[in-house]
Write a protein that holds these residues in place. Structure first.
Motif, PDB file in Angstrom:
ATOM      1  N   PRO A   1     -38.296 -50.339  39.212  1.00 25.57           N
ATOM      2  CA  PRO A   1     -37.073 -50.734  38.513  1.00 25.57           C
ATOM      3  C   PRO A   1     -35.824 -50.201  39.212  1.00 25.57           C
ATOM      4  CG  PRO A   1     -38.732 -49.928  36.970  1.00 25.57           C
ATOM      5  CD  PRO A   1     -39.219 -49.597  38.349  1.00 25.57           C
ATOM      6  N   SER A   2     -34.678 -50.710  38.780  1.00 30.48           N
ATOM      7  CA  SER A   2     -33.431 -50.489  39.505  1.00 30.48           C
ATOM      8  C   SER A   2     -32.627 -49.278  39.026  1.00 30.48           C
ATOM      9  CB  SER A   2     -32.562 -51.753  39.386  1.00 30.48           C
ATOM     10  OG  SER A   2     -31.536 -51.767  40.331  1.00 30.48           O
ATOM     11  N   TYR A   3     -32.747 -48.925  37.747  1.00 33.86           N
ATOM     12  CA  TYR A   3     -31.829 -47.938  37.147  1.00 33.86           C
ATOM     13  C   TYR A   3     -32.571 -46.686  36.705  1.00 33.86           C
ATOM     14  CZ  TYR A   3     -28.222 -46.168  33.920  1.00 33.86           C
ATOM     15  OH  TYR A   3     -27.271 -45.394  33.267  1.00 33.86           O
ATOM     16  N   PRO A   4     -32.064 -45.504  37.153  1.00 34.20           N
ATOM     17  CA  PRO A   4     -31.000 -45.234  38.123  1.00 34.20           C
ATOM     18  C   PRO A   4     -31.543 -45.270  39.555  1.00 34.20           C
ATOM     19  CG  PRO A   4     -31.826 -43.166  37.268  1.00 34.20           C
ATOM     20  CD  PRO A   4     -32.603 -44.250  36.558  1.00 34.20           C
ATOM     21  N   SER A   5     -30.665 -45.187  40.526  1.00 33.29           N
ATOM     22  CA  SER A   5     -31.055 -45.234  41.925  1.00 33.29           C
ATOM     23  C   SER A   5     -31.616 -43.892  42.384  1.00 33.29           C
ATOM     24  CB  SER A   5     -29.854 -45.601  42.794  1.00 33.29           C
ATOM     25  OG  SER A   5     -30.111 -45.327  44.162  1.00 33.29           O
ATOM     26  N   THR A   6     -32.835 -43.928  42.939  1.00 32.88           N
ATOM     27  CA  THR A   6     -33.414 -42.712  43.506  1.00 32.88           C
ATOM     28  C   THR A   6     -32.637 -42.274  44.743  1.00 32.88           C
ATOM     29  OG1 THR A   6     -35.607 -43.431  42.748  1.00 32.88           O
ATOM     30  CG2 THR A   6     -35.539 -41.671  44.382  1.00 32.88           C
ATOM     31  N   TYR A   7     -32.268 -43.233  45.594  1.00 31.81           N
ATOM     32  CA  TYR A   7     -31.507 -42.908  46.805  1.00 31.81           C
ATOM     33  C   TYR A   7     -30.190 -42.220  46.448  1.00 31.81           C
ATOM     34  CZ  TYR A   7     -34.084 -45.111  50.682  1.00 31.81           C
ATOM     35  OH  TYR A   7     -35.002 -45.412  51.658  1.00 31.81           O
ATOM     36  N   ALA A   8     -29.473 -42.771  45.471  1.00 30.96           N
ATOM     37  CA  ALA A   8     -28.186 -42.175  45.085  1.00 30.96           C
ATOM     38  C   ALA A   8     -28.382 -40.785  44.500  1.00 30.96           C
ATOM     39  CB  ALA A   8     -27.464 -43.073  44.089  1.00 30.96           C
ATOM     40  N   THR A   9     -29.448 -40.610  43.721  1.00 35.20           N
ATOM     41  CA  THR A   9     -29.747 -39.292  43.155  1.00 35.20           C
ATOM     42  C   THR A   9     -30.006 -38.276  44.257  1.00 35.20           C
ATOM     43  OG1 THR A   9     -30.698 -40.286  41.139  1.00 35.20           O
ATOM     44  CG2 THR A   9     -31.314 -38.016  41.645  1.00 35.20           C
ATOM     45  N   LEU A  10     -30.910 -38.621  45.184  1.00 34.58           N
ATOM     46  CA  LEU A  10     -31.261 -37.688  46.252  1.00 34.58           C
ATOM     47  C   LEU A  10     -30.117 -37.499  47.238  1.00 34.58           C
ATOM     48  CD1 LEU A  10     -34.935 -38.861  46.923  1.00 34.58           C
ATOM     49  CD2 LEU A  10     -34.212 -36.714  45.862  1.00 34.58           C
ATOM     50  N   GLY A  11     -29.357 -38.562  47.490  1.00 32.60           N
ATOM     51  CA  GLY A  11     -28.208 -38.432  48.384  1.00 32.60           C
ATOM     52  C   GLY A  11     -27.166 -37.473  47.823  1.00 32.60           C
ATOM     53  N   TRP A  12     -26.933 -37.585  46.505  1.00 30.64           N
ATOM     54  CA  TRP A  12     -25.956 -36.680  45.877  1.00 30.64           C
ATOM     55  C   TRP A  12     -26.453 -35.241  45.906  1.00 30.64           C
ATOM     56  CZ3 TRP A  12     -21.214 -38.347  44.886  1.00 30.64           C
ATOM     57  CH2 TRP A  12     -20.349 -37.508  44.182  1.00 30.64           C
ATOM     58  N   MET A  13     -27.754 -35.047  45.669  1.00 28.91           N
ATOM     59  CA  MET A  13     -28.311 -33.698  45.691  1.00 28.91           C
ATOM     60  C   MET A  13     -28.306 -33.114  47.103  1.00 28.91           C
ATOM     61  SD  MET A  13     -31.446 -34.072  42.938  1.00 28.91           S
ATOM     62  CE  MET A  13     -31.652 -32.304  42.689  1.00 28.91           C
ATOM     63  N   THR A  14     -28.570 -33.952  48.102  1.00 30.60           N
ATOM     64  CA  THR A  14     -28.486 -33.486  49.488  1.00 30.60           C
ATOM     65  C   THR A  14     -27.066 -33.062  49.815  1.00 30.60           C
ATOM     66  OG1 THR A  14     -30.313 -34.923  50.162  1.00 30.60           O
ATOM     67  CG2 THR A  14     -28.840 -34.150  51.900  1.00 30.60           C
ATOM     68  N   GLY A  15     -26.093 -33.845  49.348  1.00 32.84           N
ATOM     69  CA  GLY A  15     -24.702 -33.467  49.530  1.00 32.84           C
ATOM     70  C   GLY A  15     -24.380 -32.141  48.860  1.00 32.84           C
ATOM     71  N   ALA A  16     -24.936 -31.929  47.676  1.00 36.47           N
ATOM     72  CA  ALA A  16     -24.689 -30.669  46.962  1.00 36.47           C
ATOM     73  C   ALA A  16     -25.302 -29.487  47.706  1.00 36.47           C
ATOM     74  CB  ALA A  16     -25.248 -30.764  45.546  1.00 36.47           C
ATOM     75  N   VAL A  17     -26.512 -29.674  48.252  1.00 35.34           N
ATOM     76  CA  VAL A  17     -27.139 -28.612  49.042  1.00 35.34           C
ATOM     77  C   VAL A  17     -26.273 -28.270  50.253  1.00 35.34           C
ATOM     78  CG1 VAL A  17     -29.089 -28.086  50.569  1.00 35.34           C
ATOM     79  CG2 VAL A  17     -29.512 -29.111  48.320  1.00 35.34           C
ATOM     80  N   LEU A  18     -25.861 -29.297  50.991  1.00 35.75           N
ATOM     81  CA  LEU A  18     -25.066 -29.055  52.196  1.00 35.75           C
ATOM     82  C   LEU A  18     -23.701 -28.469  51.863  1.00 35.75           C
ATOM     83  CD1 LEU A  18     -26.007 -32.270  54.202  1.00 35.75           C
ATOM     84  CD2 LEU A  18     -26.682 -29.910  54.736  1.00 35.75           C
ATOM     85  N   SER A  19     -23.140 -28.838  50.724  1.00 39.43           N
ATOM     86  CA  SER A  19     -21.864 -28.250  50.310  1.00 39.43           C
ATOM     87  C   SER A  19     -22.019 -26.769  50.002  1.00 39.43           C
ATOM     88  CB  SER A  19     -21.329 -28.987  49.078  1.00 39.43           C
ATOM     89  OG  SER A  19     -20.979 -30.309  49.398  1.00 39.43           O
ATOM     90  N   ASP A  20     -23.163 -26.403  49.431  1.00 45.15           N
ATOM     91  CA  ASP A  20     -23.443 -24.979  49.213  1.00 45.15           C
ATOM     92  C   ASP A  20     -23.548 -24.233  50.538  1.00 45.15           C
ATOM     93  OD1 ASP A  20     -23.429 -24.089  46.594  1.00 45.15           O
ATOM     94  OD2 ASP A  20     -25.469 -24.748  46.165  1.00 45.15           O
ATOM     95  N   LEU A  21     -24.134 -24.881  51.524  1.00 45.65           N
ATOM     96  CA  LEU A  21     -24.366 -24.228  52.817  1.00 45.65           C
ATOM     97  C   LEU A  21     -23.135 -24.240  53.716  1.00 45.65           C
ATOM     98  CD1 LEU A  21     -27.901 -25.690  53.664  1.00 45.65           C
ATOM     99  CD2 LEU A  21     -27.352 -23.534  52.516  1.00 45.65           C
ATOM    100  N   LEU A  22     -22.303 -25.280  53.578  1.00 39.08           N
ATOM    101  CA  LEU A  22     -21.115 -25.443  54.428  1.00 39.08           C
ATOM    102  C   LEU A  22     -19.898 -25.702  53.527  1.00 39.08           C
ATOM    103  CD1 LEU A  22     -22.769 -27.886  57.012  1.00 39.08           C
ATOM    104  CD2 LEU A  22     -22.312 -25.432  57.387  1.00 39.08           C
ATOM    105  N   PRO A  23     -19.480 -24.712  52.763  1.00 37.19           N
ATOM    106  CA  PRO A  23     -18.453 -24.949  51.728  1.00 37.19           C
ATOM    107  C   PRO A  23     -17.125 -25.462  52.267  1.00 37.19           C
ATOM    108  CG  PRO A  23     -18.871 -22.587  52.035  1.00 37.19           C
ATOM    109  CD  PRO A  23     -19.945 -23.316  52.765  1.00 37.19           C
ATOM    110  N   THR A  24     -16.783 -25.148  53.509  1.00 40.27           N
ATOM    111  CA  THR A  24     -15.507 -25.635  54.043  1.00 40.27           C
ATOM    112  C   THR A  24     -15.545 -27.134  54.332  1.00 40.27           C
ATOM    113  OG1 THR A  24     -16.126 -25.129  56.336  1.00 40.27           O
ATOM    114  CG2 THR A  24     -15.003 -23.390  55.072  1.00 40.27           C
ATOM    115  N   ARG A  25     -16.725 -27.742  54.284  1.00 40.72           N
ATOM    116  CA  ARG A  25     -16.874 -29.183  54.542  1.00 40.72           C
ATOM    117  C   ARG A  25     -17.250 -29.957  53.273  1.00 40.72           C
ATOM    118  NH1 ARG A  25     -14.761 -30.963  59.163  1.00 40.72           N
ATOM    119  NH2 ARG A  25     -16.249 -32.708  59.143  1.00 40.72           N
ATOM    120  N   THR A  26     -17.052 -29.332  52.115  1.00 41.05           N
ATOM    121  CA  THR A  26     -17.495 -29.945  50.859  1.00 41.05           C
ATOM    122  C   THR A  26     -16.899 -31.333  50.641  1.00 41.05           C
ATOM    123  OG1 THR A  26     -17.926 -27.834  49.751  1.00 41.05           O
ATOM    124  CG2 THR A  26     -17.474 -29.729  48.340  1.00 41.05           C
ATOM    125  N   ALA A  27     -15.601 -31.499  50.863  1.00 43.20           N
ATOM    126  CA  ALA A  27     -14.958 -32.799  50.605  1.00 43.20           C
ATOM    127  C   ALA A  27     -15.580 -33.889  51.475  1.00 43.20           C
ATOM    128  CB  ALA A  27     -13.456 -32.708  50.853  1.00 43.20           C
TER     129      ALA A  27
END
Length: 284
Positions: A172-198
């Motif tokens: 099924p389509s809702y919600p998107s697994t890719y969008a979920t994991l992509g957002w979480m990957t972004g959150a992990v990397l933001s924790d690791l590289l806080p000056t590049r969060t934006a």
């Protein structure tokens, strides 16, 4: 922005994009989005590998747009309008983002990080993201089963950026697994590289939007995925084991940033430019 893409978009609108919208909208109404029976039973959240149960998105996520609502009409319009992007630079970026595997997802954030995120040189981070994916995918699968929303292309043939429609259509389509994991990957990397969060979280947004450009998700599937990823990451971030793994990954990624091996090339400038353009022109 790609002038060729703009001219194709104008021509498509003149000769029948409205027709594509009408076809998509009719299919959505005829199918009823299969939502009415999806709420009959809610099973307990699945056990979470290597950690406590994660928050249940079937409780905190809103349901997908109902038929004959403005939000549903907006989803149909965005799906139809983005089909004219076939062959554009944005389409090719979406195809790169559609590649499977944690290593590909990690590498996709290289421009945002400001240096090449080579999985070969980031084994602890790759392992952390692999464990994260293993915990999150069963949770999202239950969320998808709850609403059982059909994919955008289920009953209509319009261009997609992936070759195998059937493989994607089985879930099924809702919600998107890719969008979920992509957002979480972004959150992990933001924790690791806080000056590049934006820059990193902008890339996480683009990563989810690529699923709309590909034609395999409705836009509201993606926004739900972003919310899903934010809530699930907040829960995981508070776990002692996860925090320990994050610290190990931090030392590793800082070493790669500060002392990159000579054979690790910087991010491709043309791909970084495509990401900049994608950020400025979201599907809407």
């Amino acid at each position: 922005m790609d002038r060729g893409f703009l001219s194709r978009r104008r021509r498509a609108r003149r000769r029948g994009t409205c027709g594509a919208r009408a076809m998509v909208w009719a299919c959505m109404l005829a199918g009823g989005m299969a939502l009415s029976s999806a709420h009959a039973h809610r099973a307990a959240p699945p056990p979470s590998p290597s950690g406590p149960p994660l928050p249940d998105g079937r409780i905190f996520l809103p349901p997908p747009p109902a038929p004959e609502t403005a939000s549903n009409a907006s989803d149909a319009s965005i799906f139809a309008d983005t089909r004219v992007q076939e062959g554009s630079g944005r389409w090719k970026l979406a195809q790169r983002d559609a590649r499977h595997g944690v290593g590909h997802m990690l590498s996709a954030f290289s421009c945002a990080a400001g240096f090449t995120l080579s999985p070969t040189h980031l084994p602890r981070l790759e392992a952390l993201l692999t464990r994260l994916e293993a915990r999150v995918e069963p949770v999202v699968a239950q969320e998808k089963a709850q609403w059982n929303r059909p994919r955008p292309y289920s009953e209509i043939e319009l261009p997609l950026c992936v070759a195998d429609r059937g493989e994607v259509a089985r879930t099924p389509s809702y919600p998107s697994t890719y969008a979920t994991l992509g957002w979480m990957t972004g959150a992990v990397l933001s924790d690791l590289l806080p000056t590049r969060t934006a820059q990193i979280m902008r890339r996480a947004r683009i990563y989810g939007e690529s699923r709309v450009i590909c034609g395999v998700h409705w836009h509201s599937d993606i926004t739900a995925g972003w919310m899903n990823g934010a809530v699930l990451y907040t829960a995981m971030r508070g776990e002692a084991d996860f925090a320990h793994d994050l610290d190990a990954a931090r030392a590793e990624i800082e070493a790669l940033r500060d002392h990159p091996p000579a054979h690790v090339l910087p991010p491709d400038a043309s791909e970084c430019a495509e990401e900049e353009d994608a950020a400025a022109h979201p599907p809407q």
